[in-house]
Design a protein around this motif. Structure first.
Motif, PDB file in Angstrom:
ATOM      1  N   ASP A 136       4.576   5.714  -3.830  1.00 48.90           N
ATOM      2  CA  ASP A 136       5.934   5.341  -4.236  1.00 48.90           C
ATOM      3  C   ASP A 136       7.055   5.415  -2.817  1.00 48.90           C
ATOM      4  O   ASP A 136       8.155   6.147  -3.258  1.00 48.90           O
ATOM      5  N   TYR A 137       6.678   4.912  -1.915  1.00 46.03           N
ATOM      6  CA  TYR A 137       7.356   4.964  -0.594  1.00 46.03           C
ATOM      7  C   TYR A 137       7.854   6.372  -0.406  1.00 46.03           C
ATOM      8  O   TYR A 137       9.035   6.824   0.187  1.00 46.03           O
ATOM      9  N   ALA A 185       0.766  -1.178   0.147  1.00 47.67           N
ATOM     10  CA  ALA A 185       0.171   0.123   0.011  1.00 47.67           C
ATOM     11  C   ALA A 185       0.777   1.339   0.189  1.00 47.67           C
ATOM     12  O   ALA A 185       0.598   2.315  -0.823  1.00 47.67           O
ATOM     13  N   TYR A 186       1.928   1.246   0.861  1.00 50.24           N
ATOM     14  CA  TYR A 186       2.928   2.235   0.894  1.00 50.24           C
ATOM     15  C   TYR A 186       3.636   2.496  -0.558  1.00 50.24           C
ATOM     16  O   TYR A 186       3.428   3.713  -1.039  1.00 50.24           O
ATOM     17  N   ALA A 212       2.045  12.518  -6.925  1.00 49.51           N
ATOM     18  CA  ALA A 212       0.918  12.301  -7.786  1.00 49.51           C
ATOM     19  C   ALA A 212      -0.133  11.433  -7.337  1.00 49.51           C
ATOM     20  O   ALA A 212      -1.436  11.382  -7.204  1.00 49.51           O
ATOM     21  N   PRO A 213       0.219  10.178  -6.506  1.00 55.93           N
ATOM     22  CA  PRO A 213      -0.715   9.147  -6.126  1.00 55.93           C
ATOM     23  C   PRO A 213      -1.566   9.396  -4.967  1.00 55.93           C
ATOM     24  O   PRO A 213      -2.696   9.417  -5.331  1.00 55.93           O
ATOM     25  N   PRO A 214      -1.023  10.054  -4.242  1.00 58.50           N
ATOM     26  CA  PRO A 214      -1.759  10.645  -3.010  1.00 58.50           C
ATOM     27  C   PRO A 214      -2.735  11.679  -3.406  1.00 58.50           C
ATOM     28  O   PRO A 214      -3.995  11.818  -2.812  1.00 58.50           O
ATOM     29  N   LEU A 215      -2.370  12.603  -4.279  1.00 58.70           N
ATOM     30  CA  LEU A 215      -3.077  13.719  -4.775  1.00 58.70           C
ATOM     31  C   LEU A 215      -4.304  13.148  -5.396  1.00 58.70           C
ATOM     32  O   LEU A 215      -5.349  13.603  -5.341  1.00 58.70           O
TER      33      LEU A 215
END
Length: 610
Positions: free
Chosen positions: A494-495, A488-489, A500-503
């Motif tokens: 991307d650690y 998941a992290y 971009a992914p959390p946004l």
């Protein structure tokens, strides 16, 4: 003491034979000079008369007591065999053991088939020249020949397809020139040859597909040059060579598919350069070689698919630059090598690279390196932080692991004992995780990360950290929940490296939960109220701290915001079903809090905020 009588040697006396044409120009000789060459050649082809005349010449010189005067007299003489055609000899031309007491020229001489032997021949002080000489397809041997202090030239000489031997030959302090010489398909050997302090040049020389052997050869302090030399597909061996303090250059040299080895070679303090040299698919080895304090350069060299090794090599205080133009699918290795100076490595390496236990005393730079396989820097030592800017290293190789609790398997087996449930495809599909295939990758990335930290390269630090985390999957990170959290992290940030992914996740969760809230209010409140409230409610839950800010903001005692009024209206309309809103809002706030944390972490790592 009476003056020595040299009248017998007028054919060798330069002042008596006239000015000879320059050897690099195709001008005619005089009739007198042609006759001199004929007489010299006729005598040379008879061993006993030749040796007797040499003995008399040496005796005449020996009668001069003063060494300087004796050498002065010797320098007046030159024996000419220019352009003589020795013709074919079924058993070869045998000049082994001959002595040539003064400067001698075989310029443009032609030797027919059958081989030529100057084994154990002795050439006295003075120039020795085979400039533009042509040898047939037999073997040509100067085994154990001894050359004096003059220049030795085989410039532009042409050798046939026989083997050529200069093994154990010794050259004194004149220049040795094989520039533009061409060798056929036979082996060429200079094993154990000894060169003096003059320059040695094989510039533009071309070698056939036989092996070229310089094993255990020794060079003086003159420059050694193989610039633009062309090597065939045979092996090229300079093993155990000893170079002096002159420069050693193989610039623009081209090597074929044979192996190239400088194993255990010793270089002095001159510069060593393979600039723009090209190697085909043979292995290239400098294993255990030792270099002095000069610079060593492979700038813009190109390598094929053979391995390139500097294992256990030692470099002095100069710069070592391995910056090839191209590198094939082969291993590059500097394992256990050490340099007191600086090391610069740059290029694209399609296969593995091994720098294990490398030791660098000066600056070390691996900036802009592109590695297709994870490089090994384990136990490498750097006196200064190495540069790793823009180094590109692939992710560790992963495989899909079927993860399922052993307890569940045993329960299923007891329930259905006749089925091989441990190997059942539907069980093996449960809980898919990617795990690393090579346990050594963890230590490799950990070392790369340490190098980046030492260089204060925060970008490469986080880059290698992310790959280290991947390499730990299934090695140090084991178990269902640790692997789930790790996955998941990686997926959501991307650690911690990407915003971009959390946004995108934050935006997606806001929209999806707003749609959920709106769906719960269908047919219960009007469309306008439903859309406005759903968006507001999702926004407040996506950013939980907003409620806290509004709660402590200054406002009149009985003041209620529009959102609060709409919230109360919706609650009164749907009654107890509002509990689902509360439950969904808790989930959204937890998820939103995680995404917000990862977003801030990504911003912090991107701009390296403290």
């Amino acid at each position: 003491m009476a003056e020595p009588d040299f009248s017998e040697f007028d054919d060798w006396l330069e002042e008596e034979t006239g000015r000879w044409p320059y050897r690099w120009k195709n001008k005619r000789r005089s009739s007198k000079q042609k006759a001199i060459v004929e007489r010299n050649a006729a005598l040379l082809l008879q061993r006993a008369p030749w040796q007797e005349k040499v003995d008399r010449f040496e005796a005449a010189l020996a009668s001069i007591d003063d060494e300087a005067e004796r050498q002065k007299q010797r320098s007046r003489f030159r024996i000419h065999f220019d352009r003589y055609k020795f013709g074919k000899a079924p058993k070869g031309h045998d000049f082994s053991g001959y002595r040539f007491p003064c400067s001698t020229r075989f310029d443009r001489a032609t030797f027919g088939a059958g081989g030529v032997s100057f084994d154990n021949a002795t050439f006295g002080d003075g120039d020795m020249s085979f400039h533009n000489a042509s040898f047939g397809d037999g073997d040509v041997s100067f085994h154990n020949a001894s050359f004096g202090d003059g220049d030795v030239s085989f410039h532009n000489a042409s050798f046939g397809d026989g083997s050529v031997w200069f093994d154990n030959a010794s050259f004194e302090n004149g220049d040795v020139l094989f520039g533009k010489a061409s060798f056929g398909s036979g082996d060429v050997s200079f094993d154990f040859a000894s060169f003096g302090h003059g320059d040695v040049s094989f510039d533009y020389a071309s070698f056939g597909n036989g092996d070229l052997l310089f094993g255990f050869a020794s060079f003086g302090n003159g420059d050694v040059s193989f610039d633009y030399a062309s090597f065939g597909n045979g092996d090229v061996w300079f093993d155990n060579n000893s170079f002096g303090n002159g420069n050693v250059s193989f610039d623009y040299a081209s090597f074929g598919d044979g192996n190239v080895s400088f194993g255990y070679a010793s270089f002095g303090n001159g510069n060593v350069s393979f600039g723009k040299a090209s190697f085909e698919n043979g292995n290239v080895s400098f294993g255990y070689a030792s270099f002095g304090d000069g610079n060593v350069s492979f700038d813009n060299a190109s390598f094929g698919n053979g391995n390139v090794s500097f294992d256990y090599a030692s470099f002095g205080n100069g710069d070592m630059r391995f910056t090839p133009k191209s590198f094939g699918a082969a291993l590059l290795s500097f394992q256990d090598s050490e340099t007191a100076g600086s090391l610069f490595v740059t290029g694209h390496f399609p296969d593995g690279a091994n720098f294990a236990r490398l030791s660098v005393g000066g600056t070390a730079s691996f900036s802009d390196c592109v590695f297709a396989e994870i490089p090994d820097f384990r136990d490498a030592k750097f006196d200064r932080p190495p540069e790793v800017a823009r180094m590109d290293v692939p992710k560790p190789k992963m495989r899909r692991r079927r993860f399922i609790s052993g307890i569940w398997v045993r329960q299923l087996v007891r329930r259905w004992p006749n089925r091989r449930l441990k190997h059942s495809s539907w069980i093996n599909r449960f809980g898919l995780f990617s795990v690393a295939t090579d346990p050594d990758d963890v230590a490799k990335f950990r070392k790369l990360k340490a190098m980046a930290i030492a260089a204060n390269d925060h970008e490469r630090d986080s880059y290698f950290f992310a790959r280290e985390m991947m390499a730990k999957r299934g090695v140090e990170t084991t178990g269902f929940w640790p692997l789930l959290l790790d996955s998941a992290y990686a997926l959501l940030s991307d650690y911690g490296r990407s915003i971009a992914p959390p946004l995108y996740g934050f935006i997606a969760s806001f929209v999806l939960f707003a749609a959920f809230y709106s769906g719960m209010l269908v047919d219960r409140v009007g469309m306008g109220l439903r859309l406005i409230f759903s968006l507001e409610y999702s926004w407040h839950n996506a950013l939980p701290f907003l409620n806290t800010l509004f709660r402590f903001a200054l406002r009149p005692e009985d003041y209620a915001s529009g959102f609060e009024l709409r919230l109360k209206q919706v609650q009164e309309t749907i009654g107890l079903d509002f509990d689902w809103f509360v439950l969904a809002s808790v989930v959204q706030q937890l998820f939103g809090g995680v995404l917000l944390f990862l977003l801030l972490l990504g911003l912090r790592n991107k701009f390296r905020l403290k």
